[in-house]
Design a protein around this motif. Structure first.
Motif, PDB file in Angstrom:
ATOM      1  N   SER A 119      -6.906   4.006  -2.898  1.00  0.00           N
ATOM      2  CA  SER A 119      -5.528   4.131  -3.372  1.00  0.00           C
ATOM      3  C   SER A 119      -5.401   3.499  -4.764  1.00  0.00           C
ATOM      4  CB  SER A 119      -4.580   3.422  -2.409  1.00  0.00           C
ATOM      5  OG  SER A 119      -4.799   2.022  -2.460  1.00  0.00           O
ATOM      6  N   ASP A 120      -4.246   3.694  -5.385  1.00  0.00           N
ATOM      7  CA  ASP A 120      -4.004   3.070  -6.689  1.00  0.00           C
ATOM      8  C   ASP A 120      -4.073   1.550  -6.587  1.00  0.00           C
ATOM      9  OD1 ASP A 120      -3.803   5.453  -8.012  1.00  0.00           O
ATOM     10  OD2 ASP A 120      -1.646   5.331  -8.398  1.00  0.00           O
ATOM     11  N   ALA A 121      -3.584   0.989  -5.485  1.00  0.00           N
ATOM     12  CA  ALA A 121      -3.642  -0.468  -5.298  1.00  0.00           C
ATOM     13  C   ALA A 121      -5.093  -0.935  -5.247  1.00  0.00           C
ATOM     14  CB  ALA A 121      -2.905  -0.870  -4.023  1.00  0.00           C
ATOM     15  N   ASP A 122      -5.954  -0.142  -4.595  1.00  0.00           N
ATOM     16  CA  ASP A 122      -7.385  -0.481  -4.541  1.00  0.00           C
ATOM     17  C   ASP A 122      -8.001  -0.436  -5.941  1.00  0.00           C
ATOM     18  OD1 ASP A 122      -7.421  -0.779  -1.732  1.00  0.00           O
ATOM     19  OD2 ASP A 122      -7.787   1.371  -1.455  1.00  0.00           O
ATOM     20  N   VAL A 123      -7.616   0.574  -6.715  1.00  0.00           N
ATOM     21  CA  VAL A 123      -8.134   0.705  -8.080  1.00  0.00           C
ATOM     22  C   VAL A 123      -7.693  -0.496  -8.917  1.00  0.00           C
ATOM     23  CG1 VAL A 123      -8.088   2.081 -10.201  1.00  0.00           C
ATOM     24  CG2 VAL A 123      -8.270   3.227  -7.996  1.00  0.00           C
ATOM     25  N   LEU A 124      -6.451  -0.925  -8.753  1.00  0.00           N
ATOM     26  CA  LEU A 124      -5.967  -2.097  -9.497  1.00  0.00           C
ATOM     27  C   LEU A 124      -6.772  -3.334  -9.123  1.00  0.00           C
ATOM     28  CD1 LEU A 124      -2.098  -1.585  -9.406  1.00  0.00           C
ATOM     29  CD2 LEU A 124      -3.622  -1.331 -11.374  1.00  0.00           C
ATOM     30  N   GLN A 125      -7.098  -3.486  -7.840  1.00  0.00           N
ATOM     31  CA  GLN A 125      -7.916  -4.622  -7.410  1.00  0.00           C
ATOM     32  C   GLN A 125      -9.310  -4.544  -8.026  1.00  0.00           C
ATOM     33  OE1 GLN A 125      -7.737  -4.414  -3.126  1.00  0.00           O
ATOM     34  NE2 GLN A 125      -6.111  -5.962  -3.032  1.00  0.00           N
ATOM     35  N   ILE A 126      -9.881  -3.360  -8.043  1.00  0.00           N
ATOM     36  CA  ILE A 126     -11.209  -3.173  -8.630  1.00  0.00           C
ATOM     37  C   ILE A 126     -11.176  -3.547 -10.110  1.00  0.00           C
ATOM     38  CG2 ILE A 126     -12.916  -1.422  -9.315  1.00  0.00           C
ATOM     39  CD1 ILE A 126     -12.180   0.045  -6.646  1.00  0.00           C
ATOM     40  N   LEU A 136       3.466 -11.353  -2.874  1.00  0.00           N
ATOM     41  CA  LEU A 136       3.209 -11.257  -4.320  1.00  0.00           C
ATOM     42  C   LEU A 136       2.112 -10.222  -4.603  1.00  0.00           C
ATOM     43  CD1 LEU A 136       3.346 -15.035  -5.320  1.00  0.00           C
ATOM     44  CD2 LEU A 136       4.970 -13.255  -5.987  1.00  0.00           C
ATOM     45  N   LYS A 137       1.046 -10.247  -3.815  1.00  0.00           N
ATOM     46  CA  LYS A 137      -0.050  -9.299  -4.035  1.00  0.00           C
ATOM     47  C   LYS A 137       0.401  -7.869  -3.776  1.00  0.00           C
ATOM     48  CE  LYS A 137      -3.927 -12.399  -3.395  1.00  0.00           C
ATOM     49  NZ  LYS A 137      -5.084 -12.786  -2.596  1.00  0.00           N
TER      50      LYS A 137
END
Length: 152
Positions: A50-57, A130-131
């Motif tokens: 997901s986009d959230a996963d990409v942001l974490q990466i 927050l995350k």
């Protein structure tokens, strides 16, 4: 436009414009995303990253490069440190704008209120909130002690 599309578009532009450093960094980002995709499929999650996963990466990649740049500087390899910083700039171009110190303080106060946190035992709830809302917009390594101070 989702994160994968933005990255793919950036990759194509870098190829057309013969931007070697940018192309190399974007290929590393794509490889990290594909690795995560494969790992998720192995766990039975066919939905993909997901986009959230990409942001974490991307956040993890920035942190790795900051540590590498610091190590290179300590070792006297300024050329390699500069290359790491150039990659950080490229990666940060895909991250949302970082929050200012005042905005971080406000976000922490709001998260504490919204979660009903009263003590240090509630820190996990606050950090989770927050995350969930600010992934890629703040440094959670710095935010953790701030939340702890407020709740402690």
């Amino acid at each position: 436009m989702d994160m994968r599309t933005r990255i793919a578009s950036g990759l194509k532009d870098a190829m057309k414009n013969k931007e070697v450093a940018r192309l190399s960094t974007l290929r590393l980002i794509n490889a990290a995303i594909k690795d995560k995709d494969i790992a998720m499929r192995g766990e039975g999650d066919d939905a993909g990253v997901s986009d959230a996963d990409v942001l974490q990466i991307l956040g993890r990649m920035v942190k790795q490069r900051q540590e590498s740049a610091r190590a290179y500087e300590e070792g006297g390899r300024l050329d390699l440190a500069e290359r790491e910083r150039a990659e950080i700039t490229i990666i940060e171009g895909f991250l949302p704008k970082q929050l200012s110190d005042d905005e971080v303080e406000s976000a922490i106060a709001t998260a504490i209120t919204d979660t009903g946190a009263e003590s240090i035992r509630d820190m996990g709830k606050v950090m989770g909130a927050l995350k969930g809302k600010y992934t890629g917009q703040m440094d959670f390594g710095a935010v953790g002690p701030m939340v702890k101070d407020r709740l402690g």
